[in-house]
Design an enzyme around this catalytic site. Structure first.
Site, PDB file in Angstrom:
ATOM      1  N   PHE A   1       6.621   1.887  -4.164  1.00  0.00           N
ATOM      2  CA  PHE A   1       8.017   2.110  -3.751  1.00  0.00           C
ATOM      3  C   PHE A   1       8.536   3.496  -4.116  1.00  0.00           C
ATOM      4  O   PHE A   1       9.642   3.867  -3.737  1.00  0.00           O
ATOM      5  CB  PHE A   1       8.958   1.039  -4.324  1.00  0.00           C
ATOM      6  CG  PHE A   1       8.685  -0.345  -3.825  1.00  0.00           C
ATOM      7  CD1 PHE A   1       9.005  -0.711  -2.520  1.00  0.00           C
ATOM      8  CD2 PHE A   1       8.091  -1.292  -4.641  1.00  0.00           C
ATOM      9  CE1 PHE A   1       8.752  -1.980  -2.038  1.00  0.00           C
ATOM     10  CE2 PHE A   1       7.824  -2.580  -4.180  1.00  0.00           C
ATOM     11  CZ  PHE A   1       8.155  -2.920  -2.876  1.00  0.00           C
TER      12      PHE A   1
ATOM     13  N   TYR B   1       2.892   4.815   0.742  1.00  0.00           N
ATOM     14  CA  TYR B   1       3.512   5.445   1.906  1.00  0.00           C
ATOM     15  C   TYR B   1       2.474   6.340   2.582  1.00  0.00           C
ATOM     16  O   TYR B   1       1.682   7.005   1.910  1.00  0.00           O
ATOM     17  CB  TYR B   1       4.711   6.293   1.493  1.00  0.00           C
ATOM     18  CG  TYR B   1       5.852   5.510   0.865  1.00  0.00           C
ATOM     19  CD1 TYR B   1       6.492   4.495   1.569  1.00  0.00           C
ATOM     20  CD2 TYR B   1       6.287   5.808  -0.420  1.00  0.00           C
ATOM     21  CE1 TYR B   1       7.549   3.788   0.998  1.00  0.00           C
ATOM     22  CE2 TYR B   1       7.349   5.103  -0.995  1.00  0.00           C
ATOM     23  CZ  TYR B   1       7.971   4.097  -0.290  1.00  0.00           C
ATOM     24  OH  TYR B   1       9.007   3.406  -0.853  1.00  0.00           O
TER      25      TYR B   1
ATOM     26  N   ASP C   1       0.843  -1.187   0.000  1.00  0.00           N
ATOM     27  CA  ASP C   1       0.000   0.000   0.000  1.00  0.00           C
ATOM     28  C   ASP C   1       0.885   1.247   0.000  1.00  0.00           C
ATOM     29  O   ASP C   1       2.089   1.162   0.181  1.00  0.00           O
ATOM     30  CB  ASP C   1      -1.015   0.009   1.154  1.00  0.00           C
ATOM     31  CG  ASP C   1      -0.390   0.010   2.537  1.00  0.00           C
ATOM     32  OD1 ASP C   1       0.839  -0.140   2.629  1.00  0.00           O
ATOM     33  OD2 ASP C   1      -1.125   0.171   3.514  1.00  0.00           O
TER      34      ASP C   1
ATOM     35  N   HIS D   1      11.641  -9.262   0.422  1.00  0.00           N
ATOM     36  CA  HIS D   1      11.239  -7.856   0.282  1.00  0.00           C
ATOM     37  C   HIS D   1      12.457  -6.954   0.495  1.00  0.00           C
ATOM     38  O   HIS D   1      13.358  -7.305   1.271  1.00  0.00           O
ATOM     39  CB  HIS D   1      10.159  -7.547   1.324  1.00  0.00           C
ATOM     40  CG  HIS D   1       9.417  -6.290   1.074  1.00  0.00           C
ATOM     41  ND1 HIS D   1       9.865  -5.058   1.503  1.00  0.00           N
ATOM     42  CD2 HIS D   1       8.242  -6.056   0.436  1.00  0.00           C
ATOM     43  CE1 HIS D   1       9.001  -4.130   1.138  1.00  0.00           C
ATOM     44  NE2 HIS D   1       8.003  -4.708   0.488  1.00  0.00           N
TER      45      HIS D   1
END
Length: 221
Positions: free
Chosen positions: A78, A67, A65, A187
């Site tokens: 990202f 920031y 989701d 990740h």
């Protein structure tokens, strides 16, 4: 219902936009943006699609989701707006690119430059309430973005999916492996990266090798 999204995606997803869950989702989002501060800005909610048309998509990166800090989210997973400090996951992405491709660490964390080359930077949830990570999950966004992944899998060929972390890896079940390539790793978050699950995955050079073998233009990461 009419959704302000790139025409190529509007055509592909028109049936999705008519479904009851999506209408309920949009009603939820509109109310949330009125009642509290939410990110990204309304005009950027579908930015991943606007910068990367359906037919132009070559690589898909899946985040969770947006920031949730002020002025960070710009609608691409990202990615942050120009001039914003780079969050830890993005820093680790850039460090892997440095190592993998011997490219200099970039000044800007705005990944629009990737999207314009055919990289769909898709968050599973496209909105969030300020300072509350995951606050707009399970309202319908995941159903919508899963349908996006299925549509790409069904209608396109030879796409590259970069699935980072356990959440993204679960999306592999939506993708036809006979038509597309999937690369998985841990990740890029510090928790995963510092345990050795991120660095050295060489996803960026591997993606370009596949594109090159297909006679397609490689990504300038």
């Amino acid at each position: 219902m009419d959704v302000n999204i790139h025409e190529s995606w509007k055509h592909q997803l028109k049936q999705e936009f008519q479904q009851t869950y999506f209408k309920n989702l949009i009603a939820f989002v509109k109310e949330a943006y009125v009642k509290s501060t939410c990110y990204p800005k309304g005009k950027d909610i579908f930015a991943a699609f606007d910068h990367c048309p359906f037919e132009a998509t070559q690589v898909v990166i899946i985040g969770q989701d947006p920031y949730h800090g002020p002025e960070q989210a710009n609608g691409l997973c990202f990615s942050v707006k120009d001039g914003m400090p780079h969050p830890p996951s993005l820093m680790n992405i850039f460090k892997e690119i440095e190592s993998d491709l011997a490219l200099p660490y970039p000044q800007s964390g705005n990944l629009e430059r990737w999207a314009k080359q055919g990289v769909l930077l898709l968050n599973a949830t496209l909105t969030v309430r300020a300072h509350h990570a995951g606050s707009h999950q399970k309202q319908g966004w995941e159903k919508f973005t899963d349908s996006v992944i299925r549509k790409l899998s069904d209608e396109r060929e030879n796409l590259i999916f970069l699935l980072w972390g356990g959440f993204a890896k679960k999306k592999a079940s939506l993708i036809d492996l006979n038509k597309h390539r999937i690369f998985t790793s841990g990740h890029p978050s510090p928790l995963s990266a510092n345990r050795g699950y991120w660095f050295g995955n060489k996803h960026f050079s591997q993606a370009n090798a596949v594109l090159d073998a297909l006679g397609k233009k490689t990504i300038n990461w």
